[in-house]
Design an enzyme around this catalytic site. Structure first.
Site, PDB file in Angstrom:
ATOM      1  N   ARG A   1       0.864  -1.186   0.000  1.00  0.00           N
ATOM      2  CA  ARG A   1       0.000   0.000   0.000  1.00  0.00           C
ATOM      3  C   ARG A   1       0.901   1.237   0.000  1.00  0.00           C
ATOM      4  NH1 ARG A   1      -2.154   3.065   4.632  1.00  0.00           N
ATOM      5  NH2 ARG A   1      -3.830   4.351   3.795  1.00  0.00           N
TER       6      ARG A   1
ATOM      7  N   HIS B   1      -2.422  11.148   0.738  1.00  0.00           N
ATOM      8  CA  HIS B   1      -1.926  10.915   2.100  1.00  0.00           C
ATOM      9  C   HIS B   1      -1.251  12.222   2.535  1.00  0.00           C
ATOM     10  CE1 HIS B   1      -0.528   7.608   5.056  1.00  0.00           C
ATOM     11  NE2 HIS B   1      -0.124   8.773   5.572  1.00  0.00           N
TER      12      HIS B   1
ATOM     13  N   GLU C   1      -6.875   8.745   6.216  1.00  0.00           N
ATOM     14  CA  GLU C   1      -7.083   9.431   7.483  1.00  0.00           C
ATOM     15  C   GLU C   1      -7.505  10.887   7.317  1.00  0.00           C
ATOM     16  OE1 GLU C   1      -3.660   8.872   9.986  1.00  0.00           O
ATOM     17  OE2 GLU C   1      -3.834   6.710   9.970  1.00  0.00           O
TER      18      GLU C   1
ATOM     19  N   ASN D   1      -7.340   2.072   9.975  1.00  0.00           N
ATOM     20  CA  ASN D   1      -6.035   2.303  10.601  1.00  0.00           C
ATOM     21  C   ASN D   1      -6.246   2.344  12.106  1.00  0.00           C
ATOM     22  OD1 ASN D   1      -5.128   2.569   8.018  1.00  0.00           O
ATOM     23  ND2 ASN D   1      -4.457   4.700   8.207  1.00  0.00           N
TER      24      ASN D   1
ATOM     25  N   TYR E   1      -4.107   2.136  16.014  1.00  0.00           N
ATOM     26  CA  TYR E   1      -2.852   2.084  16.775  1.00  0.00           C
ATOM     27  C   TYR E   1      -3.072   1.904  18.273  1.00  0.00           C
ATOM     28  CZ  TYR E   1      -0.471   3.414  12.505  1.00  0.00           C
ATOM     29  OH  TYR E   1       0.027   3.410  11.235  1.00  0.00           O
TER      30      TYR E   1
ATOM     31  N   GLU F   1      -3.449   0.032   8.160  1.00  0.00           N
ATOM     32  CA  GLU F   1      -2.267   0.449   8.934  1.00  0.00           C
ATOM     33  C   GLU F   1      -2.380  -0.059  10.348  1.00  0.00           C
ATOM     34  OE1 GLU F   1      -1.142   4.586   9.252  1.00  0.00           O
ATOM     35  OE2 GLU F   1      -1.512   4.877   7.104  1.00  0.00           O
TER      36      GLU F   1
HETATM   37  O1  IFM Z   1       2.952   7.686  10.024  1.00  0.00           O
HETATM   38  C1  IFM Z   1       1.590   7.754  10.196  1.00  0.00           C
HETATM   39  C2  IFM Z   1       0.868   7.599   8.881  1.00  0.00           C
HETATM   40  O2  IFM Z   1       1.279   8.535   7.951  1.00  0.00           O
HETATM   41  C3  IFM Z   1      -0.618   7.742   9.070  1.00  0.00           C
HETATM   42  N1  IFM Z   1      -1.100   6.891  10.126  1.00  0.00           N
HETATM   43  C4  IFM Z   1      -0.388   6.879  11.366  1.00  0.00           C
HETATM   44  C5  IFM Z   1       1.087   6.683  11.136  1.00  0.00           C
HETATM   45  C6  IFM Z   1       1.838   6.679  12.476  1.00  0.00           C
HETATM   46  O3  IFM Z   1       1.664   7.889  13.132  1.00  0.00           O
END
Ligand code: IFM
Length: 465
Positions: A74, A118, A163, A290, A292, A367
């Protein structure tokens, strides 16, 4: 756990974070060039001018992807590289670069997943008003139509935006991202025009592509948890502003009423014109997720000192227009080098929730990954923390799939160490280390383990909690 044959494992990157070559071959400036070159905006004054020099190392980076056995890659297309001023004809050398990338992937049996945006808006479009201006959405749809034309016979999946919450609320609200503006009303207008840009681009992509690709958008989800039993209202507000502000218009056909009410003191929503809702809800084939970490929130009493961190502490403005009184609480550890708590179970819950609310929309984890302060030891990078993080999140994704969520795969963030926006090169997310002095690449232990996972398609129970 056996990894099903049709579950795709790959890696993700973004143009400005890895390509470098900021002034080569006719590339125009983007808002991130301007922002990172403005003193005080990024850690150490770092910029993406050189980054991981991927533009000049395309062939060897493709070989690296093949060595890892990636099934999909990706990447994002730099809008100012292919259409320098954000309108008009394409820049042939820029297009040729992405054409070589796509061909190189296909030659190695790797599925190309291309993201159109992006975060690197051509600076000319920002000078004209940026995302708070409706015309930017039209420019995006035109760019989409133009760039899909030369690549659309080979790209398997197109993603309109990555995002958009960050583009709108960090770019125009908190000001911690480019272009660094800090007005709540502008952030909400940007949100709407990003949604509109997506909706206008979807039919353009389908028209211009010649291989019936999948079309998608990628959202970053805030998994908000209540601090105590009084915190339900705070959770609802953050969920509306961070998540449903995008999922509802894209997948349900309009904005949630509570979001409109929550922000009524900030904007009159005049940017949302009759007919926009139907355009934004253009059918898509898949939703990129995405994820985290989580946030824990409560109502702030307006008196006690703020203790928590929504990940944007210290920014000049707020990324939460109309909900500034929500308190973000410190999270229990462990945490990554970003200070983000590690909670794979929340990814499982998130995927199940998205599936329950939008059962007709397949999901792809586009992500997930972690920054840790790596060390090189005898030519190796023993990054056990990152390896654990990745395996635990792959396992959580597979559990959600087993429980019925239609999740099609997992893309680790990131293939390479790269420019982590405001954090510059201080944070390393790669499964491949980049030495920024020499541009030497070393596959970290996590990268080797991920390659193993792809090869064996087996995740031993004791490894994936
Ligand atoms: O590096 C970023 C990415 O560009 C977008 N999503 C989160 C990642 C980590 O912060």
């Amino acid at each position: 756990m056996r990894i099903p044959g049709d579950f795709v494992l790959g890696a993700a990157t973004a143009a400005y974070q890895i390509e470098g070559a900021a002034r080569d071959d006719g590339r125009g400036p983007s808002i991130w060039d301007t922002f990172s070159h403005t003193p005080g905006r990024t850690w150490n004054g770092d910029t993406g001018d050189v980054a991981a020099d991927h533009y000049h190392r395309l062939e060897s980076d493709l070989d690296l992807m093949a060595e890892l056995g990636l099934e999909a890659y990706r990447f994002s297309i730099s809008w100012p590289r292919v259409q320098p001023g954000g309108s008009g004809g394409l820049n042939a050398p820029g297009v040729a670069f992405y054409s070589r990338l796509v061909d190189g992937l296909l030659a190695r049996g790797i599925r190309p997943i291309a993201t159109l945006y992006h975060w690197d808006l051509p600076q000319e479009l920002e000078d004209a008003g940026g995302w708070p201006l409706r015309d930017t959405a039209e420019r995006f749809a035109e760019y989409a139509a133009r760039i899909v034309e030369p690549l659309g016979d080979r790209v398997a999946m197109w993603t309109t935006l990555n995002e958009p919450w960050c583009s709108a609320f960090l770019g125009y609200g908190s000001g911690s991202h480019a272009p660094g503006r800090t007005r709540g009303a502008s952030a909400l207008a940007a949100m709407h025009h990003l949604n509109l840009a997506h909706g206008l681009a979807v039919p353009e992509i389908r028209r211009a592509a010649r291989n019936a690709p999948e079309v998608s958008a990628t959202l970053n989800f805030h998994v908000a948890r209540p601090f105590d039993e009084e915190s339900g209202e705070a959770v609802r507000r953050i969920d509306a502003l961070a998540n449903r502000s995008f999922t509802d218009p894209l997948l349900r056909g309009d904005y949630p009423d509570d979001l409109i009410l929550d922000t009524a003191g900030v904007t009159d929503w005049a940017f949302n014109r009759p007919g926009d809702a139907a355009k934004i809800a253009a059918p898509i084939d898949l939703l990129g997720v995405n994820y985290y970490s989580t946030v824990t929130v409560s109502e702030w009493d307006g008196r006690s000192p703020r203790t928590g961190n929504d990940g944007h502490k210290g920014a000049a403005g707020s990324p939460w227009p109309g909900s500034e009184h929500v308190e973000f609480h410190p999270q229990p550890g462990p945490a990554t080098d970003m200070g983000w708590n590690i909670a794979p179970d929340a990814l499982e819950t998130l995927l199940l929730r998205l599936h329950a609310e939008h059962p007709e929309t397949p999901l792809l984890v586009t992500e997930n990954g972690a920054a840790f302060p790596d060390r090189v030891v005898d030519g190796r990078v023993p990054d056990r923390d990152r390896e654990r993080y990745i395996l635990d999140h792959v396992a959580a994704t597979l559990r959600a799939r087993e429980a019925g969520a239609d999740v099609r795969g997992y893309m680790v963030w990131s293939l390479l160490d790269n420019f982590e926006w405001g954090y510059g090169y201080a944070k390393r997310f790669g499964v491949v280390r980049v030495d920024y002095e020499t541009q030497e690449r070393i596959v970290k232990d996590s990268g080797k383990r991920f390659a193993d996972l792809i090869r064996t398609r087996d995740l031993p129970a004791e490894e994936g909690d």
